[in-house]
Design a protein around this motif. Sequence first.
Motif, PDB file in Angstrom:
ATOM      1  N   GLU A   1      -1.011 -11.931  -4.552  1.00  0.00           N
ATOM      2  CA  GLU A   1      -2.360 -12.481  -4.385  1.00  0.00           C
ATOM      3  C   GLU A   1      -2.366 -13.989  -4.676  1.00  0.00           C
ATOM      4  O   GLU A   1      -1.729 -14.447  -5.633  1.00  0.00           O
TER       5      GLU A   1
ATOM      6  N   ARG B   1       1.072  -6.977  -4.434  1.00  0.00           N
ATOM      7  CA  ARG B   1       0.586  -7.998  -3.489  1.00  0.00           C
ATOM      8  C   ARG B   1       0.640  -9.349  -4.178  1.00  0.00           C
ATOM      9  O   ARG B   1       0.128  -9.492  -5.294  1.00  0.00           O
TER      10      ARG B   1
ATOM     11  N   GLY C   1      -8.462   1.956  -6.006  1.00  0.00           N
ATOM     12  CA  GLY C   1      -7.639   1.253  -6.984  1.00  0.00           C
ATOM     13  C   GLY C   1      -7.807   1.914  -8.350  1.00  0.00           C
ATOM     14  O   GLY C   1      -8.937   2.069  -8.822  1.00  0.00           O
TER      15      GLY C   1
ATOM     16  N   SER D   1      -9.048   5.040  -0.014  1.00  0.00           N
ATOM     17  CA  SER D   1      -8.008   4.327  -0.769  1.00  0.00           C
ATOM     18  C   SER D   1      -8.648   3.651  -1.985  1.00  0.00           C
ATOM     19  O   SER D   1      -9.442   2.713  -1.846  1.00  0.00           O
TER      20      SER D   1
ATOM     21  N   GLU E   1      -4.378   7.158  -2.858  1.00  0.00           N
ATOM     22  CA  GLU E   1      -4.691   7.118  -1.427  1.00  0.00           C
ATOM     23  C   GLU E   1      -4.547   8.484  -0.779  1.00  0.00           C
ATOM     24  O   GLU E   1      -3.685   9.280  -1.169  1.00  0.00           O
TER      25      GLU E   1
ATOM     26  N   THR F   1      -5.000  -8.094  -9.515  1.00  0.00           N
ATOM     27  CA  THR F   1      -3.695  -8.401 -10.087  1.00  0.00           C
ATOM     28  C   THR F   1      -2.646  -8.320  -8.980  1.00  0.00           C
ATOM     29  O   THR F   1      -2.960  -7.915  -7.860  1.00  0.00           O
TER      30      THR F   1
ATOM     31  N   GLU G   1     -15.397  -4.406  -4.956  1.00  0.00           N
ATOM     32  CA  GLU G   1     -14.855  -3.195  -4.315  1.00  0.00           C
ATOM     33  C   GLU G   1     -14.014  -2.378  -5.289  1.00  0.00           C
ATOM     34  O   GLU G   1     -13.134  -2.916  -5.955  1.00  0.00           O
ATOM     35  N   ILE G   2     -14.286  -1.062  -5.343  1.00  0.00           N
ATOM     36  CA  ILE G   2     -13.372  -0.207  -6.105  1.00  0.00           C
ATOM     37  C   ILE G   2     -12.595   0.733  -5.185  1.00  0.00           C
ATOM     38  O   ILE G   2     -11.554   1.246  -5.552  1.00  0.00           O
ATOM     39  N   GLN G   3     -13.125   0.933  -3.994  1.00  0.00           N
ATOM     40  CA  GLN G   3     -12.447   1.830  -3.061  1.00  0.00           C
ATOM     41  C   GLN G   3     -12.832   1.473  -1.641  1.00  0.00           C
ATOM     42  O   GLN G   3     -13.979   1.086  -1.387  1.00  0.00           O
TER      43      GLN G   3
ATOM     44  N   MET H   1      -2.598   2.624  -6.895  1.00  0.00           N
ATOM     45  CA  MET H   1      -3.561   3.110  -5.900  1.00  0.00           C
ATOM     46  C   MET H   1      -3.584   4.623  -5.867  1.00  0.00           C
ATOM     47  O   MET H   1      -2.576   5.275  -6.163  1.00  0.00           O
TER      48      MET H   1
ATOM     49  N   GLU I   1      -8.888   7.192   5.881  1.00  0.00           N
ATOM     50  CA  GLU I   1      -8.162   6.829   4.667  1.00  0.00           C
ATOM     51  C   GLU I   1      -9.081   6.426   3.505  1.00  0.00           C
ATOM     52  O   GLU I   1      -9.575   5.303   3.452  1.00  0.00           O
TER      53      GLU I   1
ATOM     54  N   ARG J   1      -9.033  -0.696 -10.977  1.00  0.00           N
ATOM     55  CA  ARG J   1     -10.460  -1.025 -10.796  1.00  0.00           C
ATOM     56  C   ARG J   1     -11.333   0.129 -11.266  1.00  0.00           C
ATOM     57  O   ARG J   1     -12.431  -0.094 -11.786  1.00  0.00           O
TER      58      ARG J   1
ATOM     59  N   PHE K   1      -9.122  -6.583 -12.467  1.00  0.00           N
ATOM     60  CA  PHE K   1      -9.737  -6.360 -11.152  1.00  0.00           C
ATOM     61  C   PHE K   1      -8.796  -6.784 -10.024  1.00  0.00           C
ATOM     62  O   PHE K   1      -8.605  -6.060  -9.055  1.00  0.00           O
TER      63      PHE K   1
ATOM     64  N   GLU L   1       0.884  -1.174   0.000  1.00  0.00           N
ATOM     65  CA  GLU L   1       0.000   0.000   0.000  1.00  0.00           C
ATOM     66  C   GLU L   1       0.920   1.222   0.000  1.00  0.00           C
ATOM     67  O   GLU L   1       2.056   1.143   0.456  1.00  0.00           O
TER      68      GLU L   1
HETATM   69  N1  GAP Z   1      -4.228   1.410   2.297  1.00  0.00           N
HETATM   70  C1  GAP Z   1      -5.493   0.768   2.310  1.00  0.00           C
HETATM   71  C2  GAP Z   1      -5.580  -0.381   1.436  1.00  0.00           C
HETATM   72  O1  GAP Z   1      -4.585  -0.809   0.907  1.00  0.00           O
HETATM   73  P1  GAP Z   1      -7.258  -2.054   0.331  1.00  0.00           P
HETATM   74  O2  GAP Z   1      -8.756  -2.137   0.449  1.00  0.00           O
HETATM   75  O3  GAP Z   1      -6.471  -3.283   0.614  1.00  0.00           O
HETATM   76  O4  GAP Z   1      -6.839  -0.868   1.290  1.00  0.00           O
HETATM   77  C3  GAP Z   1      -7.383  -0.310  -1.593  1.00  0.00           C
HETATM   78  O5  GAP Z   1      -6.886  -1.550  -1.130  1.00  0.00           O
HETATM   79  C4  GAP Z   1      -7.893  -0.440  -3.004  1.00  0.00           C
HETATM   80  O6  GAP Z   1      -6.855  -0.958  -3.843  1.00  0.00           O
HETATM   81  C5  GAP Z   1      -9.053  -1.396  -3.178  1.00  0.00           C
HETATM   82  O7  GAP Z   1     -10.289  -0.760  -2.921  1.00  0.00           O
HETATM   83  C6  GAP Z   1      -8.920  -1.795  -4.635  1.00  0.00           C
HETATM   84  O8  GAP Z   1      -9.544  -0.828  -5.458  1.00  0.00           O
HETATM   85  C7  GAP Z   1      -7.424  -1.738  -4.872  1.00  0.00           C
HETATM   86  N2  GAP Z   1      -6.829  -3.102  -4.838  1.00  0.00           N
HETATM   87  C8  GAP Z   1      -6.536  -3.836  -3.751  1.00  0.00           C
HETATM   88  N3  GAP Z   1      -5.995  -5.021  -4.098  1.00  0.00           N
HETATM   89  C9  GAP Z   1      -5.942  -5.038  -5.444  1.00  0.00           C
HETATM   90  C10 GAP Z   1      -5.483  -5.989  -6.424  1.00  0.00           C
HETATM   91  N4  GAP Z   1      -4.938  -7.155  -6.072  1.00  0.00           N
HETATM   92  N5  GAP Z   1      -5.596  -5.672  -7.739  1.00  0.00           N
HETATM   93  C11 GAP Z   1      -6.117  -4.490  -8.119  1.00  0.00           C
HETATM   94  N6  GAP Z   1      -6.558  -3.548  -7.241  1.00  0.00           N
HETATM   95  C12 GAP Z   1      -6.473  -3.805  -5.926  1.00  0.00           C
END
Ligand code: GAP
Length: 440
Positions: free
Chosen positions: A176, A174, A302, A300, A193, A186, A258-260, A191, A298, A305, A184, A142
């Motif tokens: 994942e 990340r 994406g 935050s 933020e 990856t 989730e988009i935010q 981000m 916060e 997204r 969506f 993040e």
């Molecule tokens: N600092 C807060 C934070 O990191 P999060 O909900 O884990 O919060 C924020 O991530 C935003 O980042 C999410 O709402 C999403 O839009 C985007 N996001 C998170 N993981 C993602 C991923 N693996 N691929 C694409 N976008 C991602």
Amino acid sequence: MVDLDTLTSLCKRRGFLFQGSEIYGGLASTWDYGPLGVELKRNIKDSWWQTMVWERNDVVGLDSSVLMHPEVWKSSGHVSNFTDPLVDCLNCHQRWREDLLEEPSCPECGGDLTQARNFNLMFKTFVGPIEDESSTSYLRPETAQGIFVNFNNVQSSTRKKLPFGIAQIGKAFRNEITTGNFIFRTREFEMMEIEYFVHPNEDEKWHQNWIDDSFNWYISLGLKKEKLRIRKHDQDEMAHYSKATFDLEYDFPWGWGEIQGIANRTDFDLKAHIEGSGESLTYFDDSTGERFVPYVIEPSAGVDRAVLAFLSDAYTVEEVPNSKGGHDERVLLKLHTSLAPVKVAVLPLSRNERLAPLAREVFDRIRTSGVARGFVEFDDAQSIGRRYRRQDETGTPLCVTVDFTSLEDGAVTIRERDTMSQVRVAIGDLEEQISWRLLN
Ligand code: GAP
């Protein structure tokens, strides 16, 4: 509603997004933004910055390093807590994120699953030539921690008073367990933020404020209100630092996603870094004489997204009458003008050499005057009808057509994407005519 395959194929065909490392067979869940995608993505980020930083008086920007001191991630809790529950299928050995499964069996083959074990999502790397424990670092998952560790630097250099925020746009990584649904989910993403620092007594008021402001930003850029919703996190799904979190969810082709997130992170992070670094990350209110650790709200989002939500939302299919008395299908992206990757396309009626010099002159004039505030394209291949369709399909709000009459009357035709209406305007008035159309 467009299906994801149709959207993915449009994105590839028209140069929005390509599979990462495609000529080597691709690297799973990596995507490269092509010429149109990069414009759309940049427009989204610019619009966010415009609204969240420039139009406010209480938010300033930052661009911190992706690589940070490893202690940052220990203090922040990411080394011990930034995990997802991983399960393996005992039959086909596929790996799954347990909390995303609908049934307690393998979605691929129905086989039994192992017990869940926690898997840390941070990508490890080594700083310098020696690969050992002391040189281990992480790619940031993040951008927020870069803001927290710079709290004193920003506050003292800007002399901002509470409440104030620090905004940052940048890449995050990340590892994942499961990825998918195009861009969506990856492993590398971007981000936008804000860490917004408030007095602890005012956290809930500001939390609501940021939920509203965030929601309204998407709507102001044309996202359909009925396709956006606010969802409160249950206690068991909140991140380790959160007192309360609300998600903005968009109704994607496969359902709500989730988009935010908008979280109340309390004083968790600043206190953790006070303890970890020994520095005082506090705020002194000279009007009350009070010194305290601020709370943090916060928002935050994406970026990728948001790209996917705006694309899905804009995709439209219409029936339009054709010259044979029947109907044709017209595909268009009804993107807000400020997001459209190409703002204006200049189209000579044909490739006839008599038209080319004037068409080029019009193109140069629009491009270099800056009136389009974005990318301007010149296209003289194929029939004019097909070129209009091509521009519709990528969301270009205005086409300017130069025809043989233009050589005599010094006027050109402006065609609008959504209404397909056409007006004749003098070349000398083009800047003004384009400018107000793009602002409306
Ligand atoms: N600092 C807060 C934070 O990191 P999060 O909900 O884990 O919060 C924020 O991530 C935003 O980042 C999410 O709402 C999403 O839009 C985007 N996001 C998170 N993981 C993602 C991923 N693996 N691929 C694409 N976008 C991602």
